[in-house]
Design a protein around this motif. Structure first.
Motif, PDB file in Angstrom:
ATOM      1  N   GLN A   1       0.832  -1.200   0.000  1.00 35.40           N
ATOM      2  CA  GLN A   1       0.000   0.000   0.000  1.00 35.40           C
ATOM      3  C   GLN A   1       0.873   1.259   0.000  1.00 35.40           C
ATOM      4  N   ALA A   2       1.953   1.211   0.756  1.00 34.50           N
ATOM      5  CA  ALA A   2       2.880   2.348   0.780  1.00 34.50           C
ATOM      6  C   ALA A   2       3.490   2.574  -0.604  1.00 34.50           C
ATOM      7  N   LEU A   3       3.785   1.494  -1.298  1.00 34.53           N
ATOM      8  CA  LEU A   3       4.347   1.616  -2.652  1.00 34.53           C
ATOM      9  C   LEU A   3       3.364   2.308  -3.593  1.00 34.53           C
ATOM     10  N   LEU A   4       2.078   2.007  -3.439  1.00 39.21           N
ATOM     11  CA  LEU A   4       1.073   2.668  -4.281  1.00 39.21           C
ATOM     12  C   LEU A   4       1.003   4.166  -3.988  1.00 39.21           C
ATOM     13  N   VAL A   5       1.119   4.521  -2.723  1.00 36.85           N
ATOM     14  CA  VAL A   5       1.108   5.943  -2.373  1.00 36.85           C
ATOM     15  C   VAL A   5       2.398   6.606  -2.845  1.00 36.85           C
ATOM     16  N   PHE A   6       3.516   5.874  -2.762  1.00 38.57           N
ATOM     17  CA  PHE A   6       4.765   6.361  -3.354  1.00 38.57           C
ATOM     18  C   PHE A   6       4.547   6.671  -4.838  1.00 38.57           C
ATOM     19  N   ALA A   7       3.848   5.768  -5.508  1.00 40.98           N
ATOM     20  CA  ALA A   7       3.580   5.953  -6.933  1.00 40.98           C
ATOM     21  C   ALA A   7       2.765   7.224  -7.173  1.00 40.98           C
ATOM     22  N   ASP A   8       1.764   7.448  -6.335  1.00 38.85           N
ATOM     23  CA  ASP A   8       0.967   8.680  -6.448  1.00 38.85           C
ATOM     24  C   ASP A   8       1.852   9.911  -6.257  1.00 38.85           C
ATOM     25  N   LEU A   9       2.724   9.833  -5.267  1.00 38.62           N
ATOM     26  CA  LEU A   9       3.600  10.960  -4.960  1.00 38.62           C
ATOM     27  C   LEU A   9       4.490  11.294  -6.160  1.00 38.62           C
ATOM     28  N   TYR A  10       5.089  10.265  -6.762  1.00 32.96           N
ATOM     29  CA  TYR A  10       5.967  10.517  -7.908  1.00 32.96           C
ATOM     30  C   TYR A  10       5.171  10.975  -9.130  1.00 32.96           C
ATOM     31  N   GLN A  11       3.954  10.468  -9.267  1.00 38.84           N
ATOM     32  CA  GLN A  11       3.121  10.889 -10.396  1.00 38.84           C
ATOM     33  C   GLN A  11       2.758  12.369 -10.280  1.00 38.84           C
ATOM     34  N   VAL A  12       2.469  12.810  -9.046  1.00 37.51           N
ATOM     35  CA  VAL A  12       2.163  14.230  -8.809  1.00 37.51           C
ATOM     36  C   VAL A  12       3.342  15.095  -9.256  1.00 37.51           C
ATOM     37  N   GLN A  13       4.554  14.577  -9.110  1.00 36.92           N
ATOM     38  CA  GLN A  13       5.747  15.334  -9.491  1.00 36.92           C
ATOM     39  C   GLN A  13       6.110  15.166 -10.960  1.00 36.92           C
ATOM     40  N   GLY A  14       5.297  14.367 -11.698  1.00 38.27           N
ATOM     41  CA  GLY A  14       5.570  14.144 -13.111  1.00 38.27           C
ATOM     42  C   GLY A  14       6.621  13.088 -13.377  1.00 38.27           C
ATOM     43  N   LEU A  15       7.002  12.330 -12.339  1.00 39.99           N
ATOM     44  CA  LEU A  15       8.013  11.273 -12.495  1.00 39.99           C
ATOM     45  C   LEU A  15       7.312   9.951 -12.763  1.00 39.99           C
ATOM     46  N   TYR A  16       6.776   9.833 -13.966  1.00 41.95           N
ATOM     47  CA  TYR A  16       5.905   8.694 -14.282  1.00 41.95           C
ATOM     48  C   TYR A  16       6.656   7.366 -14.320  1.00 41.95           C
ATOM     49  N   GLU A  17       7.866   7.382 -14.818  1.00 41.39           N
ATOM     50  CA  GLU A  17       8.636   6.133 -14.893  1.00 41.39           C
ATOM     51  C   GLU A  17       8.936   5.602 -13.495  1.00 41.39           C
ATOM     52  N   VAL A  18       9.289   6.494 -12.578  1.00 39.35           N
ATOM     53  CA  VAL A  18       9.560   6.074 -11.193  1.00 39.35           C
ATOM     54  C   VAL A  18       8.262   5.572 -10.562  1.00 39.35           C
ATOM     55  N   SER A  19       7.177   6.264 -10.834  1.00 37.17           N
ATOM     56  CA  SER A  19       5.879   5.841 -10.317  1.00 37.17           C
ATOM     57  C   SER A  19       5.537   4.433 -10.792  1.00 37.17           C
ATOM     58  N   GLU A  20       5.798   4.179 -12.074  1.00 36.57           N
ATOM     59  CA  GLU A  20       5.518   2.849 -12.628  1.00 36.57           C
ATOM     60  C   GLU A  20       6.365   1.781 -11.934  1.00 36.57           C
TER      61      GLU A  20
END
Length: 421
Positions: free
Chosen positions: A101-120
């Motif tokens: 679950q934390a990883l999914l929120v990490f993904a949201d955090l990186y997506q908000v910053q436009g870091l889509y590859e890291v989010s993926e």
């Protein structure tokens, strides 16, 4: 009734002062379970600071509860406190059951910053830990859809549909597949999914997507049927009017199309697209005065739009209002419009106004950009013949005959030029 429930009731009754008092009492007197429930309710109602206060209160009593840390991280993300969110997430160990679950929120955090590859990467790591978890599969498909990885997103959505899901988090999966196939240019497959979406849940959005895809396939009759249905379901859905008007125009139902434009403008008097389409339809109906009204209304909404300005100038030229056309062109060029058509139109207007020096200057200005345009070259050739310009006319004729070597009229003119010049 406990204080937590009293607070929610007070909020629903707009009794904010009372709600605050019940909130303070809940922190002191209510059980942890009641506070967990209150926090969830307040989060969904948008009371982030109060939710945050409850999470901090509970975390002092349950420091091992990693879901509270994740909840706090989500609040910090919504508040755009990225560093604070990162700290809470990093405090969740990989050995925790809440780590995926934390990883999914990490993904949201990186997506908000436009870091889509890291989010993926974060979602893929969560998928490794819980390969059969549909929430993770959906999150991955949604991210890939937003990244333009449509084939991968389709695979994820289709896997969820195979598992029996038709919707996830309020999103229709067939609709998502339709949008992804449409983006890939596979309109036939897109239509099948959009039709499935409408069958599953006939919403106005689903109907609109289906209608637009029919339009892209040039199936205007089917598109119009869908748009009419949408309009009946929700007349305030203003995006339907330009599309329905265009579809009717394509079927040469111009009177009906004009009626739809009027109906749409009654719903939305600032709909730029409707004014432009309305002008096109009015011109086809030979209603030039109405077309001009639409052009002027559209120009008021988008005064710097080149294509709109050129369309209106074209109408003025057709009506032989050359002085007005020239004035508008001069203003457009002064404000930096760069479309070569402005210079060509200027040349035509100046020629008709017998301002031949200005016409010649405009032709020369645009010649390098339009020397592969047959209509322009022919227009320019006749101007040069009238002006008696020998060198330029030979160049223009040569350029034209490279494009249209069998044009008898220009061939004859070429012989005349070679003989007399």
């Amino acid at each position: 009734m406990n204080n937590s429930q009293k607070m929610i009731d007070a909020l629903q009754n707009q009794q904010l002062k009372e709600a605050h008092a019940f909130f303070e009492q809940a922190l002191v007197a209510d059980t942890d379970d009641q506070l967990y429930q209150l926090a969830g309710n307040l989060y969904h109602l948008g009371f982030l600071e109060e939710t945050k206060q409850i999470y901090h209160h509970l975390l002092t009593k349950h420091p091992e509860d990693d879901e509270l840390k994740i909840g706090l991280a989500e609040i910090e993300i919504e508040s755009n406190e990225i560093d604070a969110a990162m700290e809470w997430l990093l405090d969740v160990p990989e050995t925790s059951e809440a780590f995926p679950q934390a990883l999914l929120v990490f993904a949201d955090l990186y997506q908000v910053q436009g870091l889509y590859e890291v989010s993926e990467q974060k979602i893929l790591k969560a998928k490794e830990l819980l390969p059969d978890e549909p929430v993770i599969q959906f999150a991955l498909a949604e991210l890939q859809f937003s990244m333009g990885k449509y084939a991968q997103a389709i695979h994820g959505y289709e896997e969820l549909m195979i598992q029996g899901y038709s919707e996830f988090s309020g999103i229709n999966l067939a609709s998502r597949c339709g949008a992804a196939y449409s983006a890939l240019g596979d309109l036939e497959q897109a239509v099948l999914y959009f039709e499935q979406s409408v069958e599953e849940n006939e919403t106005v959005d689903a109907l609109f997507e289906l209608g637009v895809t029919y339009m892209q396939q040039k199936e205007f009759k089917r598109a119009n049927e869908v748009f009419y249905k949408l309009k009946e379901l929700d007349p305030s859905y203003t995006s339907v009017y330009p599309n329905l008007a265009k579809g009717l125009e394509e079927e040469n139902q111009l009177e009906k199309a004009a009626e739809i434009v009027q109906a749409g403008l009654r719903m939305d008097q600032y709909n730029y697209e409707l004014f432009v389409i309305g002008a096109e339809i009015a011109l086809k109906l030979e209603q030039e005065e109405q077309a001009e009204e639409y052009y002027l209304s559209a120009n008021a909404l988008s005064p710097d739009n080149e294509s709109l300005q050129l369309a209106y100038i074209n109408l003025l030229l057709k009506q032989e209002r050359f002085e007005e056309a020239a004035t508008l062109i001069e203003q457009a060029l002064e404000y930096g419009q760069s479309d070569p058509q402005f210079y060509w139109d200027a040349a035509i207007a100046y020629d008709k106004l017998e301002k031949y020096d200005l016409a010649e200057k405009a032709y020369q200005q645009v010649y390098p950009a339009l020397n592969q345009n047959k209509d322009f070259l022919k227009n320019y050739i006749y101007f040069l013949r009238e002006a008696g310009e020998r060198t330029m006319i030979k160049n223009a004729v040569a350029d034209y005959l490279l494009l249209e070597p069998a044009d008898a009229e220009i061939l004859e003119l070429s012989e005349e030029i070679n003989t007399n010049y």
